[in-house]
Design a protein around this motif. Structure first.
Motif, PDB file in Angstrom:
ATOM      1  N   THR A   1      88.408 -31.606  64.048  1.00 15.79           N
ATOM      2  CA  THR A   1      87.650 -31.824  62.805  1.00 15.79           C
ATOM      3  C   THR A   1      86.630 -32.947  62.990  1.00 15.79           C
ATOM      4  N   ASP A   2      86.600 -33.527  64.177  1.00 13.62           N
ATOM      5  CA  ASP A   2      85.667 -34.610  64.492  1.00 13.62           C
ATOM      6  C   ASP A   2      84.317 -34.006  64.881  1.00 13.62           C
ATOM      7  N   VAL A   3      83.315 -34.212  64.047  1.00 13.18           N
ATOM      8  CA  VAL A   3      82.005 -33.609  64.274  1.00 13.18           C
ATOM      9  C   VAL A   3      81.388 -34.077  65.593  1.00 13.18           C
ATOM     10  N   ALA A   4      81.565 -35.358  65.921  1.00 11.03           N
ATOM     11  CA  ALA A   4      81.008 -35.881  67.173  1.00 11.03           C
ATOM     12  C   ALA A   4      81.600 -35.168  68.382  1.00 11.03           C
ATOM     13  N   VAL A   5      82.881 -34.875  68.315  1.00  9.39           N
ATOM     14  CA  VAL A   5      83.540 -34.172  69.414  1.00  9.39           C
ATOM     15  C   VAL A   5      83.014 -32.739  69.501  1.00  9.39           C
ATOM     16  N   LYS A   6      82.847 -32.077  68.343  1.00  5.06           N
ATOM     17  CA  LYS A   6      82.289 -30.723  68.340  1.00  5.06           C
ATOM     18  C   LYS A   6      80.922 -30.701  69.022  1.00  5.06           C
ATOM     19  N   ILE A   7      80.077 -31.670  68.681  1.00  4.59           N
ATOM     20  CA  ILE A   7      78.725 -31.724  69.250  1.00  4.59           C
ATOM     21  C   ILE A   7      78.781 -31.873  70.766  1.00  4.59           C
ATOM     22  N   ASP A   8      79.607 -32.815  71.236  1.00  3.18           N
ATOM     23  CA  ASP A   8      79.726 -33.020  72.674  1.00  3.18           C
ATOM     24  C   ASP A   8      80.277 -31.773  73.365  1.00  3.18           C
ATOM     25  N   ALA A   9      81.255 -31.129  72.730  1.00  2.46           N
ATOM     26  CA  ALA A   9      81.852 -29.930  73.321  1.00  2.46           C
ATOM     27  C   ALA A   9      80.818 -28.815  73.437  1.00  2.46           C
ATOM     28  N   TYR A  10      80.037 -28.593  72.379  1.00  2.00           N
ATOM     29  CA  TYR A  10      79.023 -27.534  72.434  1.00  2.00           C
ATOM     30  C   TYR A  10      77.932 -27.852  73.450  1.00  2.00           C
ATOM     31  N   ALA A  11      77.629 -29.132  73.627  1.00  2.00           N
ATOM     32  CA  ALA A  11      76.634 -29.500  74.633  1.00  2.00           C
ATOM     33  C   ALA A  11      77.145 -29.159  76.041  1.00  2.00           C
ATOM     34  N   TYR A  12      78.412 -29.441  76.303  1.00  2.00           N
ATOM     35  CA  TYR A  12      78.982 -29.087  77.601  1.00  2.00           C
ATOM     36  C   TYR A  12      79.063 -27.570  77.769  1.00  2.00           C
ATOM     37  N   ILE A  13      79.434 -26.873  76.702  1.00  2.00           N
ATOM     38  CA  ILE A  13      79.499 -25.403  76.773  1.00  2.00           C
ATOM     39  C   ILE A  13      78.136 -24.832  77.128  1.00  2.00           C
ATOM     40  N   GLY A  14      77.101 -25.341  76.461  1.00  2.00           N
ATOM     41  CA  GLY A  14      75.749 -24.863  76.738  1.00  2.00           C
ATOM     42  C   GLY A  14      75.319 -25.134  78.161  1.00  2.00           C
ATOM     43  N   ARG A  15      75.590 -26.335  78.649  1.00  2.00           N
ATOM     44  CA  ARG A  15      75.204 -26.699  80.017  1.00  2.00           C
ATOM     45  C   ARG A  15      75.965 -25.851  81.035  1.00  2.00           C
ATOM     46  N   ALA A  16      77.236 -25.553  80.736  1.00  2.00           N
ATOM     47  CA  ALA A  16      78.015 -24.706  81.649  1.00  2.00           C
ATOM     48  C   ALA A  16      77.439 -23.292  81.697  1.00  2.00           C
ATOM     49  N   HIS A  17      77.059 -22.760  80.537  1.00  2.00           N
ATOM     50  CA  HIS A  17      76.447 -21.429  80.519  1.00  2.00           C
ATOM     51  C   HIS A  17      75.116 -21.440  81.275  1.00  2.00           C
ATOM     52  N   MET A  18      74.343 -22.517  81.150  1.00  2.00           N
ATOM     53  CA  MET A  18      73.089 -22.625  81.900  1.00  2.00           C
ATOM     54  C   MET A  18      73.355 -22.574  83.400  1.00  2.00           C
ATOM     55  N   ALA A  19      74.380 -23.301  83.843  1.00  2.00           N
ATOM     56  CA  ALA A  19      74.703 -23.338  85.262  1.00  2.00           C
ATOM     57  C   ALA A  19      75.139 -21.973  85.772  1.00  2.00           C
TER      58      ALA A  19
ATOM     59  N   GLY B   1      73.821 -19.231  84.595  1.00  2.00           N
ATOM     60  CA  GLY B   1      72.703 -18.320  84.382  1.00  2.00           C
ATOM     61  C   GLY B   1      72.814 -17.500  83.115  1.00  2.00           C
ATOM     62  N   GLU B   2      73.678 -17.909  82.192  1.00  2.00           N
ATOM     63  CA  GLU B   2      73.905 -17.162  80.947  1.00  2.00           C
ATOM     64  C   GLU B   2      73.069 -17.779  79.828  1.00  2.00           C
ATOM     65  N   THR B   3      71.793 -17.461  79.847  1.00  2.00           N
ATOM     66  CA  THR B   3      70.826 -18.121  78.973  1.00  2.00           C
ATOM     67  C   THR B   3      71.112 -17.918  77.501  1.00  2.00           C
ATOM     68  N   GLU B   4      71.380 -16.688  77.087  1.00  2.00           N
ATOM     69  CA  GLU B   4      71.605 -16.420  75.667  1.00  2.00           C
ATOM     70  C   GLU B   4      72.834 -17.151  75.144  1.00  2.00           C
ATOM     71  N   ASP B   5      73.894 -17.182  75.940  1.00  2.00           N
ATOM     72  CA  ASP B   5      75.108 -17.904  75.527  1.00  2.00           C
ATOM     73  C   ASP B   5      74.848 -19.407  75.467  1.00  2.00           C
ATOM     74  N   ALA B   6      74.004 -19.895  76.367  1.00  2.00           N
ATOM     75  CA  ALA B   6      73.651 -21.321  76.336  1.00  2.00           C
ATOM     76  C   ALA B   6      72.911 -21.649  75.052  1.00  2.00           C
ATOM     77  N   ILE B   7      71.973 -20.792  74.666  1.00  2.00           N
ATOM     78  CA  ILE B   7      71.226 -21.013  73.421  1.00  2.00           C
ATOM     79  C   ILE B   7      72.169 -21.025  72.223  1.00  2.00           C
ATOM     80  N   THR B   8      73.129 -20.115  72.211  1.00  2.00           N
ATOM     81  CA  THR B   8      74.098 -20.061  71.106  1.00  2.00           C
ATOM     82  C   THR B   8      74.886 -21.363  71.006  1.00  2.00           C
ATOM     83  N   ALA B   9      75.348 -21.878  72.148  1.00  2.00           N
ATOM     84  CA  ALA B   9      76.145 -23.104  72.142  1.00  2.00           C
ATOM     85  C   ALA B   9      75.310 -24.303  71.693  1.00  2.00           C
ATOM     86  N   PHE B  10      74.106 -24.440  72.222  1.00  2.00           N
ATOM     87  CA  PHE B  10      73.252 -25.562  71.830  1.00  2.00           C
ATOM     88  C   PHE B  10      72.868 -25.466  70.353  1.00  2.00           C
ATOM     89  N   THR B  11      72.697 -24.243  69.872  1.00  2.00           N
ATOM     90  CA  THR B  11      72.385 -24.046  68.453  1.00  2.00           C
ATOM     91  C   THR B  11      73.531 -24.530  67.573  1.00  2.00           C
TER      92      THR B  11
END
Length: 235
Positions: free
Chosen positions: A57-75, A77-87
């Motif tokens: 329920t910690d918003v700061a943790v959610k933000i950090d988690a989605y940032a890592y998820i997006g970066r992992a998808h970028m690594a 090559g899953e561009t659309e999934d990366a955009i979803t996570a960063f969004t």
């Protein structure tokens, strides 16, 4: 839609560690997920961070988690999934990394002539511009219409030398063998030449055998992996 999200955030932080989990158990889970990311296990990173983002329920943790998820998808090559996570990170009010990655990916998806095209063969000029933007903040700040081109900047650094005839060949497609050499030079300068075949499996011989040119998606994934490799002294 991305334009609306872009209005809500600022710049990329190097390694995202702020706003850590409140409880020791959650802190441990988050740290373990980060360790998987640093180790290059991007699929497990995504699984772990998605679980954390869904349960906290910690918003700061959610933000950090989605940032890592997006970066992992970028690594991966899953561009659309990366955009979803960063969004998702931006929707939770991110004022850190998600927005800059969204802007970067938005350029690719919308076919900005100064950025990579996701599905098309990437040109030498496009690749050079992306390398400068992703890996050289000083050079990025100095980029201007009257200054040296990204190709010239990389040639000066020895990362992307000019063709044998001395010309830039800016619109030529990038081959896998050329990309392998570029990655080797960048990582060699960091004392991490041992990571080249990890980032581009099969070595130079495999790259040389690849017939199709490098696509924007492939280039983005490779550059993101290169950016994640630390120098040998840990910096």
């Amino acid at each position: 839609m991305l334009q609306v999200l872009l209005a809500g955030a600022l710049v990329l932080a190097g390694v995202m560690a702020c706003g850590g989990p409140a409880s020791e158990q959650r802190a441990g889970e988050f740290d373990q997920a980060v360790e998987r990311f640093v180790a290059g296990d991007y699929r497990d990173t995504i699984t772990r961070m998605e679980k954390i983002a869904g349960s906290t329920t910690d918003v700061a943790v959610k933000i950090d988690a989605y940032a890592y998820i997006g970066r992992a998808h970028m690594a991966l090559g899953e561009t659309e999934d990366a955009i979803t996570a960063f969004t998702m990170g931006a929707r939770y009010g991110d004022r850190g990394p998600c927005i800059e990655y969204l802007e970067l990916l938005k350029q690719y998806v919308e076919g900005n002539p100064n950025a990579l095209h996701v599905r098309e063969a990437v040109t030498r000029s496009e690749l050079a511009g992306s390398i400068v933007r992703m890996m050289d903040e000083t050079a990025t700040a100095s980029m201007n219409p009257g200054g040296p081109t990204p190709l010239a900047m990389l040639a000066e650094r020895g990362w992307m030398p000019a063709a044998p005839d001395g010309a830039e060949h800016a619109e030529d497609a990038v081959t896998h063998a050329s990309l392998y050499v570029i990655v080797s030079r960048i990582l060699g300068g960091r004392g991490r030449a041992d990571q080249v075949s990890v980032i581009m499996p099969g070595g130079y011989d495999a790259a040389l055998r690849a017939r199709a040119p490098v696509s924007g998606t492939e280039a983005l994934a490779v550059l993101e992996r290169v950016r994640l490799v630390q120098e040998k002294n840990g910096r």
